[in-house]
Enzyme design. Structure first.
Site, PDB file in Angstrom:
ATOM      1  N   GLU A 201       0.930  -1.110  -0.011  1.00 28.58           N
ATOM      2  CA  GLU A 201      -0.169   0.020  -0.041  1.00 28.58           C
ATOM      3  C   GLU A 201       0.801   1.307   0.034  1.00 28.58           C
ATOM      4  O   GLU A 201       2.060   1.285   0.549  1.00 28.58           O
ATOM      5  CB  GLU A 201      -1.059  -0.145   1.203  1.00 28.58           C
TER       6      GLU A 201
ATOM      7  N   LYS B 235       2.321   4.806   1.011  1.00 32.66           N
ATOM      8  CA  LYS B 235       2.792   5.201   2.438  1.00 32.66           C
ATOM      9  C   LYS B 235       2.389   6.817   2.478  1.00 32.66           C
ATOM     10  O   LYS B 235       3.202   7.481   1.795  1.00 32.66           O
ATOM     11  CB  LYS B 235       4.084   5.130   2.953  1.00 32.66           C
TER      12      LYS B 235
ATOM     13  N   ASP C  19       1.841  10.585   3.087  1.00 33.09           N
ATOM     14  CA  ASP C  19       2.432  11.329   4.008  1.00 33.09           C
ATOM     15  C   ASP C  19       1.685  12.525   4.799  1.00 33.09           C
ATOM     16  O   ASP C  19       1.369  13.689   4.451  1.00 33.09           O
ATOM     17  CB  ASP C  19       3.505  12.407   3.183  1.00 33.09           C
TER      18      ASP C  19
ATOM     19  N   TYR D  46      -5.813   2.149   6.991  1.00 37.81           N
ATOM     20  CA  TYR D  46      -4.866   1.133   6.653  1.00 37.81           C
ATOM     21  C   TYR D  46      -4.825   0.017   7.799  1.00 37.81           C
ATOM     22  O   TYR D  46      -4.195  -0.883   7.679  1.00 37.81           O
ATOM     23  CB  TYR D  46      -3.468   1.523   6.443  1.00 37.81           C
TER      24      TYR D  46
ATOM     25  N   LYS E 195      10.991   3.562   1.630  1.00 40.37           N
ATOM     26  CA  LYS E 195      10.825   5.042   1.562  1.00 40.37           C
ATOM     27  C   LYS E 195      11.383   5.433   0.083  1.00 40.37           C
ATOM     28  O   LYS E 195      12.512   4.961  -0.432  1.00 40.37           O
ATOM     29  CB  LYS E 195      11.601   5.742   2.447  1.00 40.37           C
TER      30      LYS E 195
ATOM     31  N   CYS F  53      26.324  42.271 -18.532  1.00 40.43           N
ATOM     32  CA  CYS F  53      26.181  41.045 -18.847  1.00 40.43           C
ATOM     33  C   CYS F  53      27.510  40.250 -18.374  1.00 40.43           C
ATOM     34  O   CYS F  53      28.563  40.571 -18.595  1.00 40.43           O
ATOM     35  CB  CYS F  53      26.283  40.816 -20.085  1.00 40.43           C
TER      36      CYS F  53
ATOM     37  N   CYS G  22      29.384  38.903 -21.595  1.00 40.58           N
ATOM     38  CA  CYS G  22      30.049  39.684 -22.611  1.00 40.58           C
ATOM     39  C   CYS G  22      30.444  41.382 -22.179  1.00 40.58           C
ATOM     40  O   CYS G  22      30.934  42.011 -22.764  1.00 40.58           O
ATOM     41  CB  CYS G  22      29.223  39.919 -23.729  1.00 40.58           C
TER      42      CYS G  22
ATOM     43  N   CYS H 156      20.554  40.991 -21.469  1.00 43.51           N
ATOM     44  CA  CYS H 156      21.843  41.428 -22.001  1.00 43.51           C
ATOM     45  C   CYS H 156      21.245  42.270 -23.102  1.00 43.51           C
ATOM     46  O   CYS H 156      20.760  41.892 -24.273  1.00 43.51           O
ATOM     47  CB  CYS H 156      22.744  40.255 -22.326  1.00 43.51           C
TER      48      CYS H 156
ATOM     49  N   CYS I  35      27.173  39.288 -27.837  1.00 44.46           N
ATOM     50  CA  CYS I  35      27.198  38.391 -26.718  1.00 44.46           C
ATOM     51  C   CYS I  35      27.466  36.950 -27.114  1.00 44.46           C
ATOM     52  O   CYS I  35      26.881  36.337 -27.936  1.00 44.46           O
ATOM     53  CB  CYS I  35      25.966  38.273 -25.728  1.00 44.46           C
TER      54      CYS I  35
HETATM   55  O1  D41 Z   1       0.088   5.548   4.686  1.00 46.34           O
HETATM   56  C1  D41 Z   1       0.444   5.362   5.837  1.00 46.34           C
HETATM   57  N1  D41 Z   1       1.222   6.362   6.494  1.00 46.34           N
HETATM   58  C2  D41 Z   1       0.811   4.194   6.619  1.00 46.34           C
HETATM   59  C3  D41 Z   1       1.069   4.274   8.025  1.00 46.34           C
HETATM   60  C4  D41 Z   1       0.334   2.688   6.188  1.00 46.34           C
HETATM   61  N2  D41 Z   1      -0.010   2.545   4.904  1.00 46.34           N
HETATM   62  N3  D41 Z   1       0.509   1.874   7.083  1.00 46.34           N
HETATM   63  C5  D41 Z   1       0.692   2.005   8.412  1.00 46.34           C
HETATM   64  N4  D41 Z   1       0.943   0.870   9.050  1.00 46.34           N
HETATM   65  C6  D41 Z   1       1.437   0.869  10.291  1.00 46.34           C
HETATM   66  C7  D41 Z   1       1.550  -0.500  10.965  1.00 46.34           C
HETATM   67  C8  D41 Z   1       2.201  -1.592  10.352  1.00 46.34           C
HETATM   68  C9  D41 Z   1       2.350  -0.149  12.231  1.00 46.34           C
HETATM   69  C10 D41 Z   1       0.180  -0.763  11.584  1.00 46.34           C
HETATM   70  C11 D41 Z   1       1.349   3.041   8.918  1.00 46.34           C
HETATM   71  C12 D41 Z   1       1.758   3.058  10.135  1.00 46.34           C
HETATM   72  N5  D41 Z   1       1.821   2.002  10.813  1.00 46.34           N
HETATM   73  C13 D41 Z   1       1.966   4.176  11.026  1.00 46.34           C
HETATM   74  N6  D41 Z   1       1.902   5.425  10.734  1.00 46.34           N
HETATM   75  C14 D41 Z   1       2.497   6.359  11.332  1.00 46.34           C
HETATM   76  C15 D41 Z   1       3.354   5.522  12.449  1.00 46.34           C
HETATM   77  C16 D41 Z   1       3.154   4.253  11.779  1.00 46.34           C
END
Ligand code: D41
Length: 668
Positions: free
Chosen positions: A115, A117, A119, A227, A316, A409, A412, A427, A433
């Site tokens: 999935e 992550k 932000d 999630y 990441k 410039c 030149c 310029c 130039c």
């Molecule tokens: O999308 C996310 N930021 C995300 C964060 C995600 N998709 N899954 C997550 N799963 C977990 C666990 C596996 C520990 C239940 C998480 C986070 N933790 C998480 N977000 C912030 C601290 C941890």
């Protein structure tokens, strides 16, 4: 007074309808009714609740936005600790994770759920009997802040769950975020209100969720993806993580649709590449991909170390923003003479590459961000976009002087000007130039300029690269031998080019003026200038006022001409051209311009030129060009498919010229 049963029933019906339509709109993104239809239902419920206050319940769709600000947030102890995620920064680290998992489980292949992550900010939503009763931030994982009133304002958070097998108690975990669109409109509003904009969507989401006044939060475009699950009592349990997510979806919680079951490490690696490719086109920020062992029994067998589960990892992406230091601000000159300030940076790895420069676009941009040498800055590189400085991090100690555009410039030494109302500085040494050489020569040789046949773009590149030609005047010192030496040049074509150069020496003042490549001076203006001044020397010594008296020349064009001829480098090249026998007949300047006092109207499509061009040329000869036909009109010039102006001219008996006749009038 008790509420009639029929009213209670109707209120209940309205609530489930509203919840359902809310779900269609905010979770499925597929509404069934119009906004107005939704509002009608909501208003009906509001009216009932106003009439029968005892009907109001906290999970009513009318109760999303609380009225009173809090003095502070309460603390919430999470029923089940909110764990954190381990990170992997390379494919190798991801492979090691998979190896550890397989070793512990003693299996050859483990299947994962992948999935994005997000932000944003992790939150927990607590549902009792299907009703949202509490929401909390993650905090340190053990205790967080009670943000129930704020989370209730997020439209994609159901106040009430629906569907089968609902647990008596359910703690859902998810990430609250703000989309790119939401972030943009939020910042537009902030700027319009004279407030400071948010630096990024994550900060905006955090600031919005931590508002003590839920009415403010309600106006922020917060959203959520769920999630996982924390505490759970009752209901039927799924056996896999992806099964849990399916359940959450069934209960109308918002779950990212692109979550997938993946077979083994290869599945994970492929999913990561796929998401990395999608990153820039997603409507929200993600900083990586999360992989979770899919089978819950395997998760249980793996357990948890310290604060993170052994069964999950975040792979990441390289950060898109990093901090570094500006060592200097240089100014680059583009091939059309535009000056661009560029920040030289201490090398920094950002967005997957090492960045050492960031463009600052123009003088205003540098001042807006107030970047100075020595400053610590945030550099951003997203996708293939060129690196940019996002902002300066305020530091201690003395800063360098504010940036200033150089007055000459850097390539030149010619004077630099910035036209009024424009952001770019340029310029003025266009003919001289080094940075603008190739463009200047190509323009000079063009058909409508000096018309040097056979002097194409790649040939100009070669001549300049081999330093045979430094400026346009050098063209006239070239020899057959020099030319024949170049790539794709035979003796014969070299001879032809020399002949073409010879022929081009005999030209007209208008063509020559156009060929100089003075900014803002196109063909029509060159014509106009030639007609008005008659000789180059008169034009070169004209001041702004004199120039502005020329038809078709306004303040911007006039300044550009003055700046061009004021530059000694340009004058030198012009002198050299004349020494090498580039010549033209003086133009007879009519005491009064030949078409002075005559009014023209143009209609229809012309064959040989644009209407605007003809207009400029007529004006150059002193004519007035009007947009409508009246008895004051002297001539109507009719091209193909003329409009009603043609009919009107006929009506009034005004002389109608076709294109050819008009050109004849212009002396062509
Ligand atoms: O999308 C996310 N930021 C995300 C964060 C995600 N998709 N899954 C997550 N799963 C977990 C666990 C596996 C520990 C239940 C998480 C986070 N933790 C998480 N977000 C912030 C601290 C941890």
């Amino acid at each position: 007074m008790s509420t009639p049963i029929a009213v209670q029933k109707r209120a209940e019906e309205l609530r489930s309808q509203l919840e359902f339509h809310n779900y269609r709109y905010y979770i499925l993104d597929d509404p069934e009714i119009s906004d107005a239809g939704y509002d009608r239902l909501l208003r009906e419920l509001q009216d009932l609740e106003a009439q029968y206050p005892e009907l109001v319940s906290s999970d009513s769709p009318t109760q999303r936005v609380g009225a009173t600000p809090l003095p502070s947030f309460g603390e919430v102890r999470h029923a089940v600790r909110m764990l954190s995620l381990e990170n992997a920064f390379s494919d190798e680290e991801l492979r090691e994770f998979d190896r550890r998992v397989r070793d512990r489980l003693g299996t050859e292949q483990v299947d994962y759920a992948g999935e994005p992550k997000l932000d944003g900010l992790a939150v927990s939503l607590f549902y009792r009997g299907g009703t949202l009763v509490q929401a909390a931030t993650r905090g340190d994982g053990v205790t967080g802040e009670d943000v129930t009133l704020n989370v209730r304002t997020i439209k994609s958070v159901p106040l009430r769950l629906s569907g089968g097998d609902l647990p008596d108690e359910l703690e859902v975990r998810g990430e609250v975020y703000i989309s790119h669109d939401g972030f943009r409109s939020l910042n537009e509003k902030a700027l319009a209100a004279g407030e400071k904009p948010f630096v990024n969507p994550r900060n905006a989401a955090a600031g919005s969720l931590r508002q003590l006044n839920p009415r403010i939060t309600a106006q922020r475009p917060l959203d959520i993806y769920c999630y996982g699950v924390g505490k759970r009592v009752g209901g039927k349990t799924a056996t896999t993580h992806s099964g849990i997510l399916d359940q959450l979806r069934d209960w109308r919680l918002r779950v990212y649709p692109g979550i997938r079951r993946l077979e083994g490490i290869q599945g994970c690696l492929d999913y990561f590449s796929e998401m990395a490719g999608k990153r820039d086109s997603l409507p929200f920020d993600i900083d990586g991909v999360v992989f979770k062992v899919d089978r819950l029994d395997q998760q249980a067998a793996l357990g948890t170390i310290a604060r993170a589960p052994r069964w999950a990892i975040a792979r990441k992406f390289p950060a898109e923003e990093e901090q570094t230091r500006v060592t200097d601000i240089d100014v680059q000159v583009g091939r059309t003479g535009a000056l661009t300030p560029v920040a030289r940076l201490e090398p920094v790895f950002v967005g997957g590459v090492t960045v050492t420069n960031a463009t600052l676009h123009n003088e205003d941009e540098v001042h807006r961000k107030d970047v100075r040498p020595g400053d610590t800055v945030i550099v951003r590189r997203a996708g293939d976009v060129i690196p940019e400085i996002v902002r300066v991090i305020p530091g201690k100690g003395v800063r360098a002087e504010p940036f200033r555009m150089p007055e000459s410039c850097p390539v030149c030494g010619s004077a630099v000007v910035r036209a009024e109302g424009q952001a770019v500085s340029r310029c003025t040494g266009g003919l001289y130039c080094q940075a603008q050489r190739k463009e200047a020569i190509k323009h000079f040789a063009a058909r409508r300029a000096m018309d040097i046949e056979g002097l194409g773009s790649s040939l100009v590149d070669q001549l300049v690269d081999r330093e045979l030609v430094h400026d346009v005047a050098d063209l006239y010192a070239l020899t057959v031998e020099q030319l024949a030496d170049l790539e794709r040049m035979a003796e014969k074509s070299a001879e032809n080019l020399i002949a073409a150069l010879g022929k081009s020496k005999s030209t007209t003042l208008a063509r020559f003026l156009y060929a100089l490549g003075i900014r803002e001076v196109g063909e029509a203006t060159a014509q106009s200038l030639s007609q008005s001044f008659g000789t180059l020397d008169k034009l070169m010594s004209a001041d702004r006022a004199l120039l502005e008296a020329v038809p078709d020349v306004g303040p911007v064009v006039a300044s550009s001409i003055v700046a061009f001829f004021a530059e000694p480098h340009n004058r030198e090249v012009i002198a050299k051209l004349r020494e090498r026998e580039v010549h033209w007949p003086d133009v007879e300047v009519a005491k009064e311009l030949p078409l002075a006092g005559k009014t023209f109207v143009l209609t229809g499509t012309l064959e040989t030129m644009k209407r605007d061009e003809l207009k400029a040329r007529l004006q150059g000869l002193g004519a007035r060009v009007s947009g409508s036909v009246s008895i004051k009109t002297d001539y109507v010039v009719a091209g193909e498919k003329p409009g009603s102006k043609y009919d009107r001219a006929k009506e009034l008996g005004i002389e109608i010229l076709d294109e050819k006749a008009c050109l004849a009038l212009l002396g062509e």
